[in-house]
Design an enzyme around this catalytic site. Structure first.
Site, PDB file in Angstrom:
ATOM      1  N   CYS A 102      14.384  10.121   6.232  1.00 44.13           N
ATOM      2  CA  CYS A 102      13.557   9.884   7.870  1.00 44.13           C
ATOM      3  C   CYS A 102      15.070   9.922   9.127  1.00 44.13           C
ATOM      4  O   CYS A 102      15.313  10.432   9.447  1.00 44.13           O
ATOM      5  CB  CYS A 102      13.485   8.279   7.856  1.00 44.13           C
ATOM      6  SG  CYS A 102      14.357   7.798   6.838  1.00 44.13           S
ATOM      7  N   GLU A 122      10.430   0.766  10.375  1.00 42.43           N
ATOM      8  CA  GLU A 122      11.218   1.669   9.788  1.00 42.43           C
ATOM      9  C   GLU A 122      10.428   3.057  10.111  1.00 42.43           C
ATOM     10  O   GLU A 122      10.140   3.293   9.804  1.00 42.43           O
ATOM     11  CB  GLU A 122      11.621   1.711   8.200  1.00 42.43           C
ATOM     12  CG  GLU A 122      11.981   0.743   7.885  1.00 42.43           C
ATOM     13  CD  GLU A 122      13.397   0.543   8.676  1.00 42.43           C
ATOM     14  OE1 GLU A 122      14.046   0.802   8.950  1.00 42.43           O
ATOM     15  OE2 GLU A 122      14.523  -0.840   8.312  1.00 42.43           O
ATOM     16  N   LYS A 170       1.254  -1.050   0.247  1.00 42.97           N
ATOM     17  CA  LYS A 170      -0.054   0.336  -0.011  1.00 42.97           C
ATOM     18  C   LYS A 170       0.313   1.270   0.110  1.00 42.97           C
ATOM     19  O   LYS A 170       2.094   1.531   0.643  1.00 42.97           O
ATOM     20  CB  LYS A 170      -0.503   0.082   1.212  1.00 42.97           C
ATOM     21  CG  LYS A 170      -1.766   0.871   1.132  1.00 42.97           C
ATOM     22  CD  LYS A 170      -2.433   1.249   1.713  1.00 42.97           C
ATOM     23  CE  LYS A 170      -1.364   2.458   2.879  1.00 42.97           C
ATOM     24  NZ  LYS A 170      -1.906   4.196   1.894  1.00 42.97           N
ATOM     25  N   GLU A 210      10.689  15.156  15.389  1.00 45.25           N
ATOM     26  CA  GLU A 210      10.659  15.015  13.620  1.00 45.25           C
ATOM     27  C   GLU A 210       9.950  15.980  13.119  1.00 45.25           C
ATOM     28  O   GLU A 210       9.179  16.589  13.437  1.00 45.25           O
ATOM     29  CB  GLU A 210      10.498  14.141  13.499  1.00 45.25           C
ATOM     30  CG  GLU A 210      10.610  13.833  12.067  1.00 45.25           C
ATOM     31  CD  GLU A 210      11.006  12.309  11.240  1.00 45.25           C
ATOM     32  OE1 GLU A 210       9.932  11.971  11.383  1.00 45.25           O
ATOM     33  OE2 GLU A 210      11.545  11.803  11.096  1.00 45.25           O
TER      34      GLU A 210
END
Ligand code: NAD
Length: 487
Positions: free
Chosen positions: A301, A267, A193, A398
């Site tokens: 990331c 991840e 997906k 983040e």
């Protein structure tokens, strides 16, 4: 079409616009799911728009996946696993994977254009990084398909079955390659997906998979948003879940799969430290800082979003960094001169702006070079915060945008402590002239990947993954193959 910015203050020369032609971007008006080797209409009959973040205009529409669509895809993947694919030897599997790699190379330009159009990243990056690396992941894993007994000597290896894979929007094609290539090399079948804002290159990959003659049902692609992703990972006939995305969603998935025997790799997010010691080659380090945080609008990331500079070279580094930022071109992702493209979605731009306000509220000094941002679309100028405190939200959380927070340090133990003081542990960088010191520091950093005198370098043979809230499991290299094997 978004225009390239004209800088108010130029310290170099202006580049003439060099937009990539859209002629090779063959995009349908509407895409269905790719299930069991066929294009399959959504069971609920619903489609959603995918837009160009540089203009806000609709590019195409894609099927909205329901539980029934996911169930159909998982059934097709199971049938393929129990059928032709499960019985096929590694050598034959490898041939299909090679074929997919070569077809990506043949259509590389089309993929690069569509990636930049749908996601907003500069064409230079999609052309030189995302697409070649995606092909390389297929090549690398194809090579192992018939050599698994050498990859894992003295072990009896077996595939896990059906892999449910969910990916984010920052490297859409590359993340699909990271997921699909090792799964196929090890004999599994797949339901993937893609992210809701960047589904197009996964659907173009489905076209390549069709052209490669891969047996039906081996790779199935279902589009949709979070609910569709949840249906994939929670489907009872999925044996392995591979998720790349935010830490918040990673935690949800971990909780919902806690009582199952599914194998999981996660991840997740990051907040990488980029550490500049006083003996580093400063010009090279400044390029590394720019590449670390402004590459792909900071939608990375492992972006080097926290900069630590040794006090004695702080003034020199900051002067050079700001000067370098003034030369950066923000604008049309399809222009070959563009350094910083569009922010992927309005929602992500709102998040970044919230952090810009939070940084200023915490007392940090914000610097952005003078540049006129295009009036339509989602844009953020490269930003650096100085005078930040370790507890500030812009240091701890983040941001996922082109925003750098700078701190200073005097000693190596001090910077190691500061660098490790976040909930994340995905990546880090160290710039230093002395190899022994570099290794001393890299060994003390809680990060899955540490770059020495470089940043944001990726290779299919090298495992990638995090510690702490950056997730667990590794993708790439033999570690990445092992995650799809029972042994
Ligand atoms: P996200 O978690 O919002 O979405 C990621 C994917 O998960 C999307 O496809 C989304 O539709 C799907 N999803 C959303 N809710 C879900 C649910 N409840 N169950 C299953 N699937 C669900 O993340 P994002 O905003 O798309 O991506 C940015 C994040 O991804 C950042 O935190 C970034 O650090 C991380 N990331 C990590 C890596 C890595 O290798 N560690 C690589 C790229 C991106």
């Amino acid at each position: 079409m978004a225009k390239q910015t004209k800088k108010k203050k130029s310290i170099g020369w202006e580049y003439a616009p060099a937009p990539e032609s859209l002629a090779q971007a063959n995009i349908a008006k509407r895409y269905d799911h790719f299930i069991d080797g066929k294009w399959s209409k959504p069971s609920g009959g619903e489609y959603f728009r995918t837009t160009n973040p540089a203009s806000g205009k609709k590019i195409s529409e894609v099927a909205l996946g329901s539980n029934a669509d996911v169930d159909k895809a998982v059934k097709a993947a199971r049938a393929a696993y129990n059928g032709a694919w499960g019985k096929m030897g590694g050598r034959e599997r490898g041939k299909y994977i090679y074929r997919i790699a070569r077809l990506i190379q043949e259509r590389a330009r089309e993929f690069a254009i569509i990636e930049s159009l749908d996601g907003g990243k500069p064409i230079r990056e999609s052309r030189d990084v995302d697409v070649p690396l995606a092909a390389n992941h297929f090549f690398y894993n194809a090579g192992w398909a018939d050599k698994l007994e050498y990859a894992f000597p003295n072990r009896q290896v077996a595939p896990l079955g059906v892999a449910g894979q969910v990916i984010p929007w920052n490297f859409p094609l590359l993340m699909a390659a990271w997921k699909i290539a090792p799964a196929l090399a090890t004999g599994n079948t797949v339901v993937l997906k893609p992210a809701e804002t960047t589904p197009l290159t996964s659907l173009k990959l489905a076209e390549i998979i069709e052209d490669s003659g891969l047996p039906k049902g081996v790779v199935n692609i279902v589009t949709g948003a979070g609910e569709t992703g949840a249906a994939v990972v929670n489907h009872e006939d999925v044996d392995k879940v591979a998720f790349t995305g935010s830490t918040a969603v990673g935690k949800l998935i971990q909780r919902s799969l806690a009582n199952t025997d599914k194998r999981i790799t996660l991840e997740l997010g990051g907040k990488a430290a980029n550490i500049i010691l006083e003996d580093a080659a400063i010009d090279q380090a400044v390029e590394g800082i720019v590449n670390g945080i402004y590459f792909n609008q900071g939608h990375v990331c492992c972006a080097g979003s926290r900069l630590f500079v040794q006090e004695s070279v702080y003034d020199e580094v900051m002067w050079k960094l700001k000067r370098r930022m003034e030369t950066m071109i923000v604008g049309d992702p399809l222009d070959k001169n563009t350094d910083i493209g569009a922010i992927n979605s309005r929602e992500q731009l709102r998040t970044i702006k919230r952090y810009l306000k939070a940084g200023q509220k915490d007392g940090a000094e914000m610097y952005q070079p003078a540049c006129d941002l295009p009036s339509n679309g989602n844009w953020c100028a490269p930003t650096v915060f100085t005078n930040v405190s370790q507890s500030s939200r812009i240091v701890q959380e983040e941001i996922f945008g082109p925003v750098l927070a700078v701190q200073t340090f005097r000693t190596v133990p001090e910077v190691i402590e500061k660098a490790n003081n976040t909930p994340y542990g995905l990546s880090a960088g160290v710039w230093c002239d002395k190899g022994s010191r570099l290794f001393q520091i890299t060994g003390s950093l809680d990060a899955g990947v540490v770059w020495g005198n470089t940043f944001n370098q990726f290779d299919p043979a090298s495992p990638f993954g995090g510690f702490k809230e950056s997730g667990y499991g590794r993708e790439g290299g033999l570690h990445g193959l092992a995650a799809y094997l029972d042994m």
